[in-house]
Motif scaffolding. Structure first.
Motif, PDB file in Angstrom:
ATOM      1  N   MET A   1      84.091  -5.412 -59.109  1.00  0.00           N
ATOM      2  CA  MET A   1      82.642  -5.423 -58.911  1.00  0.00           C
ATOM      3  C   MET A   1      82.103  -4.006 -58.793  1.00  0.00           C
ATOM      4  SD  MET A   1      80.875  -8.208 -58.826  1.00  0.00           S
ATOM      5  CE  MET A   1      79.503  -7.725 -57.802  1.00  0.00           C
ATOM      6  N   LYS A   2      81.113  -3.691 -59.607  1.00  0.00           N
ATOM      7  CA  LYS A   2      80.495  -2.372 -59.530  1.00  0.00           C
ATOM      8  C   LYS A   2      79.503  -2.291 -58.386  1.00  0.00           C
ATOM      9  CE  LYS A   2      78.158   1.057 -62.417  1.00  0.00           C
ATOM     10  NZ  LYS A   2      77.613   1.353 -63.757  1.00  0.00           N
ATOM     11  N   TYR A   3      78.802  -3.403 -58.124  1.00  0.00           N
ATOM     12  CA  TYR A   3      77.772  -3.404 -57.085  1.00  0.00           C
ATOM     13  C   TYR A   3      78.059  -4.512 -56.074  1.00  0.00           C
ATOM     14  CZ  TYR A   3      75.370  -0.682 -60.636  1.00  0.00           C
ATOM     15  OH  TYR A   3      75.062   0.249 -61.574  1.00  0.00           O
ATOM     16  N   ARG A   4      77.928  -4.179 -54.830  1.00  0.00           N
ATOM     17  CA  ARG A   4      78.124  -5.145 -53.748  1.00  0.00           C
ATOM     18  C   ARG A   4      76.937  -5.072 -52.787  1.00  0.00           C
ATOM     19  NH1 ARG A   4      83.196  -7.301 -53.585  1.00  0.00           N
ATOM     20  NH2 ARG A   4      84.786  -6.281 -54.883  1.00  0.00           N
ATOM     21  N   ARG A   5      76.750  -6.148 -52.042  1.00  0.00           N
ATOM     22  CA  ARG A   5      75.645  -6.144 -51.080  1.00  0.00           C
ATOM     23  C   ARG A   5      75.881  -5.078 -50.013  1.00  0.00           C
ATOM     24  NH1 ARG A   5      77.525  -9.087 -46.665  1.00  0.00           N
ATOM     25  NH2 ARG A   5      79.263 -10.488 -47.120  1.00  0.00           N
ATOM     26  N   ILE A   6      74.801  -4.557 -49.488  1.00  0.00           N
ATOM     27  CA  ILE A   6      74.869  -3.515 -48.467  1.00  0.00           C
ATOM     28  C   ILE A   6      75.445  -4.096 -47.180  1.00  0.00           C
ATOM     29  CG2 ILE A   6      73.514  -1.869 -47.118  1.00  0.00           C
ATOM     30  CD1 ILE A   6      73.627  -1.216 -50.085  1.00  0.00           C
ATOM     31  N   LYS A   7      76.278  -3.309 -46.506  1.00  0.00           N
ATOM     32  CA  LYS A   7      76.868  -3.741 -45.248  1.00  0.00           C
ATOM     33  C   LYS A   7      75.778  -4.157 -44.256  1.00  0.00           C
ATOM     34  CE  LYS A   7      80.094  -2.186 -41.653  1.00  0.00           C
ATOM     35  NZ  LYS A   7      80.919  -1.047 -41.166  1.00  0.00           N
ATOM     36  N   GLY A   8      75.986  -5.305 -43.612  1.00  0.00           N
ATOM     37  CA  GLY A   8      75.003  -5.794 -42.648  1.00  0.00           C
ATOM     38  C   GLY A   8      73.932  -6.669 -43.251  1.00  0.00           C
ATOM     39  N   THR A   9      74.126  -7.055 -44.535  1.00  0.00           N
ATOM     40  CA  THR A   9      73.204  -7.996 -45.177  1.00  0.00           C
ATOM     41  C   THR A   9      73.996  -9.191 -45.695  1.00  0.00           C
ATOM     42  OG1 THR A   9      73.396  -6.967 -47.365  1.00  0.00           O
ATOM     43  CG2 THR A   9      71.695  -6.105 -45.886  1.00  0.00           C
ATOM     44  N   ASN A  10      73.303 -10.285 -45.962  1.00  0.00           N
ATOM     45  CA  ASN A  10      73.965 -11.504 -46.431  1.00  0.00           C
ATOM     46  C   ASN A  10      73.215 -12.118 -47.594  1.00  0.00           C
ATOM     47  OD1 ASN A  10      76.366 -11.888 -45.071  1.00  0.00           O
ATOM     48  ND2 ASN A  10      75.466 -13.102 -43.429  1.00  0.00           N
ATOM     49  N   ASP A  11      73.955 -12.767 -48.491  1.00  0.00           N
ATOM     50  CA  ASP A  11      73.360 -13.648 -49.487  1.00  0.00           C
ATOM     51  C   ASP A  11      73.384 -15.057 -48.905  1.00  0.00           C
ATOM     52  OD1 ASP A  11      73.209 -11.571 -51.489  1.00  0.00           O
ATOM     53  OD2 ASP A  11      75.375 -11.798 -51.759  1.00  0.00           O
ATOM     54  N   VAL A  12      72.276 -15.759 -48.999  1.00  0.00           N
ATOM     55  CA  VAL A  12      72.190 -17.122 -48.464  1.00  0.00           C
ATOM     56  C   VAL A  12      71.998 -18.078 -49.634  1.00  0.00           C
ATOM     57  CG1 VAL A  12      70.993 -18.668 -46.874  1.00  0.00           C
ATOM     58  CG2 VAL A  12      71.169 -16.234 -46.340  1.00  0.00           C
ATOM     59  N   PHE A  13      72.917 -19.016 -49.807  1.00  0.00           N
ATOM     60  CA  PHE A  13      72.856 -19.932 -50.943  1.00  0.00           C
ATOM     61  C   PHE A  13      73.720 -21.157 -50.642  1.00  0.00           C
ATOM     62  CE2 PHE A  13      76.353 -17.017 -51.447  1.00  0.00           C
ATOM     63  CZ  PHE A  13      77.405 -17.804 -51.903  1.00  0.00           C
ATOM     64  N   GLY A  14      73.724 -22.103 -51.584  1.00  0.00           N
ATOM     65  CA  GLY A  14      74.579 -23.285 -51.459  1.00  0.00           C
ATOM     66  C   GLY A  14      74.280 -24.094 -50.207  1.00  0.00           C
ATOM     67  N   GLU A  15      75.333 -24.518 -49.508  1.00  0.00           N
ATOM     68  CA  GLU A  15      75.182 -25.338 -48.301  1.00  0.00           C
ATOM     69  C   GLU A  15      74.395 -24.607 -47.221  1.00  0.00           C
ATOM     70  OE1 GLU A  15      76.436 -28.677 -47.596  1.00  0.00           O
ATOM     71  OE2 GLU A  15      76.269 -28.509 -49.760  1.00  0.00           O
ATOM     72  N   GLU A  16      74.577 -23.284 -47.158  1.00  0.00           N
ATOM     73  CA  GLU A  16      73.917 -22.496 -46.106  1.00  0.00           C
ATOM     74  C   GLU A  16      72.398 -22.594 -46.201  1.00  0.00           C
ATOM     75  OE1 GLU A  16      74.511 -19.677 -42.813  1.00  0.00           O
ATOM     76  OE2 GLU A  16      75.715 -21.192 -43.838  1.00  0.00           O
TER      77      GLU A  16
END
Length: 422
Positions: A1-16
């Motif tokens: 992966m070239k790009y990742r989410r910034i530390k201390g952040t979250n992606d919210v999707f699916g069941e969440e």
């Protein structure tokens, strides 16, 4: 992966995402049942707004704010909390002309540079509300009733409301002196932050997680309340007892923001470990004047969505899944695709419309049926050349395998009525 989410952040999707929607939708319902209207403010403001409101010596201002200089040379800060922007909006937009009382709720992201851990992120999300115009303890009761109603509506039970009064600026003078005398005997035992706070804002020592044992034996703010503040606090407790709202008096509770006066409260959940605060709030009767407005009594509340979701999971609470992929339209052939798309659009236009998915990948029928199953669709409408020739569509129940041919002319009403009954 070239790009990742910034530390201390979250992606919210699916069941969440269903947990988040449940929290947000329940919060809206409860707030509006309490006569509140929604407000949305920018996610960045002038830095001075937060320095003046939150407090220059607070941990938020000293350590946690995301502050930068924009291209116009102005100091800008991503909002670390929601109250100060709403007070700014109140003053700037002359909400005072609407009269009192006024109630506003909000939902949105906040930003603080903290060490990421469970329930504590650098971009986190809050639900909250503010009530402007009343200095009565009845407004404090209304605030806590709204918070308690919200948490109960979510299904939460394993939480405790912690309550304290830190008084007004006048009675806090004597209390600060008592704290200074007490902590002065323990200066060598304090952490470096508390040694600094001893000189700049001694109330912050009660909020320290490192020197918590010292805070437990510190003088109580409620022993230093002036008569009006004492009457306010006692009246609030009487109200809470009358409405059978359980609470714990906690003399170490001061909250982390400097604008609080009199009532402060915090909601803690037993299933979250050390980071167990899921909500909190209190009075800030002096904030309007601090920001250049007149005297407006006010109070509010904020809850962390991430932590509330953790609390829901800790109690094993299942949340409703709305708008699941109920119906899937599978087509075979160009003409069938056009007819299937028309059918889907008619179903979507229904007043109580369904969640309708259509294959746009040109899969074979077997692939479409597998995809529909993965989506969790209960029914599949099949349209192919044979069906077009006969003027019908096929409705298949994916759970039972049963299927029925329906005359195309009556398909919309038949499918919609069947779905509405289930």
């Amino acid at each position: 992966m070239k790009y990742r989410r910034i530390k201390g952040t979250n992606d919210v999707f699916g069941e969440e995402i269903w947990y988040w929607r449940f929290v947000e939708e329940t919060f809206r319902e409860v707030c509006e049942s309490f006569g509140m209207e929604e407000i949305r403010t920018p996610i960045f403001e002038q830095t001075e707004l937060f320095v003046r409101s939150v407090g220059e010596e607070s941990d938020i201002v000293q350590k946690e704010m995301y502050t930068f200089e924009d291209k116009g040379g102005r100091s800008i800060t991503l909002r670390p909390e929601g109250t100060a922007p709403i007070v700014r909006a109140f003053l700037e937009n002359s909400f005072v002309n609407r009269g009192f009382q006024q109630r506003y709720y909000y939902i949105g992201p906040m930003f603080r540079y903290e060490k990421p851990q469970s329930g504590r992120l650098r971009q986190f999300h809050q639900v909250g509300f503010e009530i402007f115009g009343s200095e009565s303890p009845g407004a404090d009761l209304e605030t806590i009733l709204a918070v308690d109603s919200f948490l109960k509506r979510l299904g939460l039970t394993k939480y405790t409301i912690h309550l304290n009064s830190i008084g007004c600026p006048e009675c806090r003078k004597n209390y600060r002196e008592a704290l200074r005398e007490y902590y002065g005997k323990h200066l060598n035992d304090l952490c470096d932050d508390c040694k600094r706070r001893y000189e700049t804002n001694i109330l912050r020592l009660l909020d320290c997680k490192i020197d918590h044992e010292l805070a437990l034996n510190a003088p109580k703010s409620t022993d230093y309340l002036c008569e009006p503040c004492r009457e306010h606090y006692e009246k609030l407790k009487d109200y809470l007892n009358e409405f059978e709202i359980k609470y714990v008096e906690d003399h170490t509770l001061v909250r982390g923001l400097d604008y609080y006066t009199r009532t402060v409260f915090e909601v803690r959940h037993e299933g979250l470990g050390a980071q167990n605060a899921i909500a909190g709030g209190g009075r800030y009767d002096g904030l309007f004047s601090d920001l250049g407005g007149g005297t407006v009594p006010a109070l509010g509340f904020a809850g962390g969505i991430e932590r509330i979701v953790l609390a829901l999971k800790a109690e094993g609470i299942e949340v409703p899944r709305k708008n699941v992929h109920y119906l899937y339209v599978a087509t075979v052939g160009e003409d069938a695709f056009k007819e299937g798309m028309k059918l889907a659009m008619e179903l979507r236009k229904k007043k109580k419309g369904l969640n309708v998915d259509v294959d746009i990948m040109n899969r074979k029928l077997s692939g479409q049926l597998k995809h529909a199953d993965r989506l969790g669709a209960k029914y599949v409408v099949i349209v192919g050349d044979e069906e077009l020739k006969k003027g019908v569509v096929v409705l298949r129940n994916l759970e039972t395998g049963d299927q029925v041919e329906i005359d195309k002319e009556f398909a919309i009403e038949y499918i919609f009525e069947k779905a509405s009954k289930e």
